[in-house]
Design a protein around this motif. Structure first.
Motif, PDB file in Angstrom:
ATOM      1  N   ALA A  73       0.862  -1.173   0.000  1.00  0.00           N
ATOM      2  CA  ALA A  73       0.000   0.000   0.000  1.00  0.00           C
ATOM      3  C   ALA A  73       0.899   1.223   0.000  1.00  0.00           C
ATOM      4  N   GLY A  74       0.576   2.203  -0.837  1.00  0.00           N
ATOM      5  CA  GLY A  74       1.426   3.379  -0.909  1.00  0.00           C
ATOM      6  C   GLY A  74       0.909   4.388  -1.911  1.00  0.00           C
ATOM      7  N   GLN A  75       1.798   5.262  -2.336  1.00  0.00           N
ATOM      8  CA  GLN A  75       1.449   6.348  -3.247  1.00  0.00           C
ATOM      9  C   GLN A  75       2.211   6.195  -4.562  1.00  0.00           C
ATOM     10  N   ILE A  76       1.523   6.500  -5.661  1.00  0.00           N
ATOM     11  CA  ILE A  76       2.155   6.436  -6.975  1.00  0.00           C
ATOM     12  C   ILE A  76       3.231   7.516  -7.080  1.00  0.00           C
ATOM     13  N   GLU A  77       4.433   7.083  -7.426  1.00  0.00           N
ATOM     14  CA  GLU A  77       5.556   7.997  -7.593  1.00  0.00           C
ATOM     15  C   GLU A  77       5.783   8.330  -9.064  1.00  0.00           C
ATOM     16  N   ALA A  78       5.630   7.328  -9.929  1.00  0.00           N
ATOM     17  CA  ALA A  78       5.824   7.515 -11.364  1.00  0.00           C
ATOM     18  C   ALA A  78       5.052   6.435 -12.109  1.00  0.00           C
ATOM     19  N   VAL A  79       4.759   6.679 -13.386  1.00  0.00           N
ATOM     20  CA  VAL A  79       3.993   5.719 -14.176  1.00  0.00           C
ATOM     21  C   VAL A  79       4.723   5.420 -15.478  1.00  0.00           C
TER      22      VAL A  79
END
Length: 328
Positions: A73-79
């Motif tokens: 679980a976490g936050q999107i840093e890059a795609v």
């Protein structure tokens, strides 16, 4: 970045927290800043290289992939260039490889958006255990309202979710656990709780429509006595043999089911963003609450694995990457 890695098979002390290169997402992947992860039996099986049959894919003499952890679980840093469902800053949870790290990459298809009403700690506890409980009951168990359902290992990671999800389906639920967990399983909604230290469920229980076996500590013939003539046994686990481990019991169930009226169904959960979203909705509605036994920092991943491997964890064991992961 810091990550838990292992370069050889063995007990928890082979897992080290080291500085490794920050991963780059592939075209269909996203890079996640990990806020929380959780430990599964899969992690210590990978660490030990057991059963030996698993080394055919994971590496015969040493692991091909040194990373550990799948629940994230976490936050999107890059795609990646072909990834379009999420954008940097989005909160997500789901499945990946190498979750015991400050950053990890995951396929978009293995993730779901995390609601602000669910903390990172709660979200990290969900993926493997809750998907196994939901899919085992619904897809393999074909659970129906009013059915008698038995959950063996009701206080474990899968079992605590299974009790709650089975009640949501409208089943009459019996949970099997140890003495110290009887009250916990009852608070999760079980209609009856069997203390296995005082009562052998294979001798005392009969007529169950569905038996979700999260432990595998009874023979298949003993489990069949619990079932009705057309009942279903969903086999999730089995004894830890050196060569085949739980796989032997899964294969035996598959073969035996061809010759009897009852269904013995071996089962391994699969990734599903739709099912992850459903579980989150149940959490928001107060129908399902993750049971979290202990939390460990990234620096104590070996201790977290050791604790889960001992077999006495109530619910899930979570790795927190930041102290404020609990608040969100």
């Amino acid at each position: 970045m810091k990550a838990a890695v292992f370069s050889r098979y063995g007990p928890p002390h082979v897992v080290l927290i080291e500085d490794v290169e920050k991963p780059l997402p592939k075209d269909d992947e996203v890079l996640i800043k990990v806020r929380a992860a959780s430990v599964n039996p899969l992690d210590w099986h990978s660490m030990r290289g057991s059963p030996y049959i698993a080394r055919m894919m994971g590496g015969l003499r040493k692991p091909k992939d040194p990373r550990l952890g799948v629940d994230v679980a976490g936050q999107i840093e890059a795609v990646g260039k072909n990834a379009g469902r999420f954008k940097p800053g989005d909160d997500v949870f789901g499945l990946c490889k190498g979750a015991f790290a400050e950053y990890a990459c995951a396929s978009e298809s293995a993730l779901a958006a995390k609601s602000e009403h669910v903390t990172f700690k709660q979200a990290a506890a969900v993926p493997v255990a809750a998907l196994t409980a939901l899919q085992g009951l619904r897809d393999k168990g074909r659970i129906q309202p009013g059915q008698k359902v038995l959950i063996n290992g009701a206080s474990g990671g899968v079992g605590t979710f299974a009790v709650q999800i089975a009640k949501w389906f409208g089943a009459d639920v019996t949970g099997v656990c140890s003495s110290r967990n009887v009250d916990l399983v009852r608070t999760l909604g079980a209609d009856r709780v069997v203390d296995y230290t005082q009562e052998d469920c294979t001798q005392s229980l009969r007529g169950y429509h569905l038996f979700l076996d999260c432990v595998g500590n009874h023979s298949l013939s003993a489990c069949r006595r619990i079932l009705s003539p057309k009942g279903r046994l969903v086999v999730i686990s089995g004894p830890d043999g050196r060569w085949l481990g739980p796989v032997a019991r899964l294969l035996k169930a598959l073969v035996l089911s061809r010759f009897i009226s009852q269904d013995l169904v071996p089962f391994i959960a699969k990734s599903s963003k739709e099912d992850l979203t459903l579980i989150q909705e149940l959490m928001q509605a107060g129908k399902v609450t993750p049971v979290i036994d202990r939390c460990f920092p990234l620096s104590e991943v070996p201790a977290a694995i050791r604790y889960l491997e001992a077999g006495h964890a109530r619910g899930k064991v979570v790795i927190l990457l930041e102290q404020n992961s609990q608040a969100r």
